[in-house]
Design an enzyme around this catalytic site. Structure first.
Site, PDB file in Angstrom:
ATOM      1  N   LYS A  43       0.843  -1.202   0.000  1.00 53.10           N
ATOM      2  CA  LYS A  43       0.000   0.000   0.000  1.00 53.10           C
ATOM      3  C   LYS A  43       0.882   1.257   0.000  1.00 53.10           C
ATOM      4  O   LYS A  43       2.064   1.188   0.343  1.00 53.10           O
ATOM      5  CB  LYS A  43      -0.927  -0.019   1.212  1.00 53.10           C
ATOM      6  CG  LYS A  43      -0.226   0.010   2.558  1.00 53.10           C
ATOM      7  CD  LYS A  43      -1.186  -0.318   3.697  1.00 53.10           C
ATOM      8  CE  LYS A  43      -0.476  -0.260   5.040  1.00 53.10           C
ATOM      9  NZ  LYS A  43      -1.296  -0.864   6.114  1.00 53.10           N
ATOM     10  N   TYR A 270      13.771  31.222   4.701  1.00 56.28           N
ATOM     11  CA  TYR A 270      12.591  31.965   5.154  1.00 56.28           C
ATOM     12  C   TYR A 270      12.646  32.235   6.654  1.00 56.28           C
ATOM     13  O   TYR A 270      12.858  31.326   7.448  1.00 56.28           O
ATOM     14  CB  TYR A 270      11.318  31.160   4.868  1.00 56.28           C
ATOM     15  CG  TYR A 270      10.975  31.027   3.402  1.00 56.28           C
ATOM     16  CD1 TYR A 270      10.723  32.141   2.609  1.00 56.28           C
ATOM     17  CD2 TYR A 270      10.883  29.764   2.820  1.00 56.28           C
ATOM     18  CE1 TYR A 270      10.402  31.998   1.273  1.00 56.28           C
ATOM     19  CE2 TYR A 270      10.551  29.608   1.484  1.00 56.28           C
ATOM     20  CZ  TYR A 270      10.317  30.743   0.708  1.00 56.28           C
ATOM     21  OH  TYR A 270       9.990  30.602  -0.610  1.00 56.28           O
TER      22      TYR A 270
HETATM   23  C1  LIG Z   1      -0.689  -1.813   6.847  1.00 57.54           C
HETATM   24  C2  LIG Z   1      -1.274  -3.113   7.202  1.00 57.54           C
HETATM   25  C3  LIG Z   1      -0.451  -4.250   7.355  1.00 57.54           C
HETATM   26  C4  LIG Z   1       1.051  -4.188   7.345  1.00 57.54           C
HETATM   27  O1  LIG Z   1       1.500  -3.660   8.557  1.00 57.54           O
HETATM   28  P1  LIG Z   1       3.055  -3.553   8.868  1.00 57.54           P
HETATM   29  O2  LIG Z   1       3.128  -3.102  10.284  1.00 57.54           O
HETATM   30  O3  LIG Z   1       3.602  -2.545   7.930  1.00 57.54           O
HETATM   31  O4  LIG Z   1       3.639  -4.898   8.645  1.00 57.54           O
HETATM   32  C5  LIG Z   1      -1.077  -5.465   7.542  1.00 57.54           C
HETATM   33  N1  LIG Z   1      -2.427  -5.554   7.607  1.00 57.54           N
HETATM   34  C6  LIG Z   1      -3.231  -4.490   7.493  1.00 57.54           C
HETATM   35  C7  LIG Z   1      -4.700  -4.664   7.605  1.00 57.54           C
HETATM   36  C8  LIG Z   1      -2.683  -3.234   7.310  1.00 57.54           C
HETATM   37  O5  LIG Z   1      -3.490  -2.162   7.225  1.00 57.54           O
END
Ligand SMILES: *Cc1c(COP(=O)(O)O)cnc(C)c1O
Length: 385
Positions: A43, A270
């Site tokens: 993701k 800035y």
């Molecule tokens: C993001 C996510 C993961 C992965 O989590 P990590 O801590 O990055 O391994 C797994 N399951 C779900 C439902 C998630 O949203």
């Protein structure tokens, strides 16, 4: 430092070490048995590392499934040539259903309304819509209440257009596996799965462990683990560090675009939050800013690496650039040479014996490495080495 391939249009980039990504993926594969699966969470463009490129490497290193957060992420992954199953970690609006089916993306499902609409559309197309049922065991984010899992299946299973490919939950405190909160989530999930089976429902692929869970609580692996952050070589918490050593995949590099020696007392950037404290102090500009994921809160609080040594960032970080001072801190060894336009500096990663980690920057920002990795992935070009 070795000569790197780099983007032709900007003197800043994210460097992705494909060999390290491969090794990290194999490390997760080695945590599980031969009949268990590895779902690689890609993701947010693989936590800023580039989902399409990372997915290819992960596939070759043993990935069995990919997980994304949005339908568009899933469609882009398909378009990049991914053939493995893709799991959407959320239940999208029903208006996304056609796109799910066209791209063979399995949604997470927890409302009967979505399930029915999904099943209807799949059946109308002569297809079967695969999904994973999300169970809420205490994180209280998404999912069917853990006591209602069988009831949910009863209300949707009659539909010929639906097939439950998996059942999962997500942990809120997997970094503390012996804690009461985690144990309770484990117990609720295990009971929900047992109950589904007792009532005659096949839960499909059962999964719950994220990165910390996968590393710290192996008796909850079930049929699949969902690893995200660890694949990218970042530790989700201190406790996992000694159990599964991992190497960071991402580095952030830039070349000096300007050098100057403002007179003592001149301001930099800035608001002049830094003033040149003495004569002959070299100020260098690097083409990375907060729009590239470098949080502005790090202004005057971070360092970069030059010739294997730390130098101080000075002045407010701008949207697209920031400045550093060479020789600003008398208590550090000062680099032997002054920088020139085109010299390489490291914002995140190794240079010689020195290293700046995302953990170091995250701690200074009061956030987690996850957030910074995602940020650096947004605009900087990615170079795969
Ligand atoms: C993001 C996510 C993961 C992965 O989590 P990590 O801590 O990055 O391994 C797994 N399951 C779900 C439902 C998630 O949203």
């Amino acid at each position: 430092m070795q000569t790197l391939s780099e983007p032709p249009t900007r003197w800043s980039w994210v460097e992705i070490d494909t060999g390290v990504l491969r090794r990290n993926t194999r490390a997760f594969k080695s945590l599980i048995g031969s009949r268990q699966r590895l779902c690689c969470v890609v993701k947010a463009d693989a936590y800023g590392h580039g989902a399409a490129a990372c997915a290819k490497i992960m596939h070759a290193a043993g990935a069995d499934m990919f997980a994304v957060a949005t339908v568009l992420e899933g469609a882009a992954l398909r378009a990049s040539g991914v053939k493995l199953p893709i799991l959407l970690l959320s239940e999208p609006p029903v208006t996304a259903i056609d796109m799910l089916l066209e791209n063979d993306i399995m949604p997470s499902v927890y409302t009967p309304e979505f399930a029915w609409a999904y099943g209807e559309r799949a059946a109308a197309l002569g297809r079967v819509g695969k999904y994973h049922m999300a169970i809420n065991t205490g994180m209280n984010r998404i999912g069917v209440h853990y006591a209602d899992a069988a009831e949910f299946r009863r209300s949707v299973d009659f539909h010929m257009g639906l097939e439950c490919d998996g059942t999962f939950t997500h942990f809120a405190t997997a970094d503390e596996p012996t804690g009461w909160d985690h144990q309770l989530q484990c117990k609720r999930f295990t009971e929900a799965i047992d109950n589904l089976r007792a009532e005659g429902f096949d839960p499909g692929i059962v999964h719950c462990d994220n990165t910390p869970g996968s590393i710290l609580n192996k008796n909850m692996h079930f049929d699949m683990i969902r690893a995200g952050i660890g694949l990218y070589g970042l530790q989700p918490c201190e406790r996992t560090r000694s159990v599964l050593p991992l190497e960071p995949v991402m580095s952030v590099r830039a070349r000096v675009t300007n050098t100057m020696y403002p007179a003592m007392g001149e301001g930099v950037g800035y608001g002049f939050t830094f003033r040149v404290p003495r004569s002959r102090m070299e100020i260098c500009t690097l083409p990375i800013g907060y729009a590239d994921g470098l949080p502005r809160i790090l202004s005057n609080r971070m360092e970069v690496l030059f010739d294997g040594q730390r130098i101080q960032q000075v002045g407010n970080i701008c949207m697209d650039q920031f400045m550093v001072a060479i020789g600003s801190t008398s208590f550090r060894p000062v680099p032997v040479r002054e920088a020139e336009i085109g010299d390489l500096m490291t914002v995140v990663g190794r240079d010689g014996d020195a290293e700046i980690t995302l953990d170091e920057l995250a701690a200074k920002c009061g956030t987690i490495n996850y957030e910074l990795a995602c940020g650096f992935g947004m605009r900087l070009e990615k170079i795969y080495v």
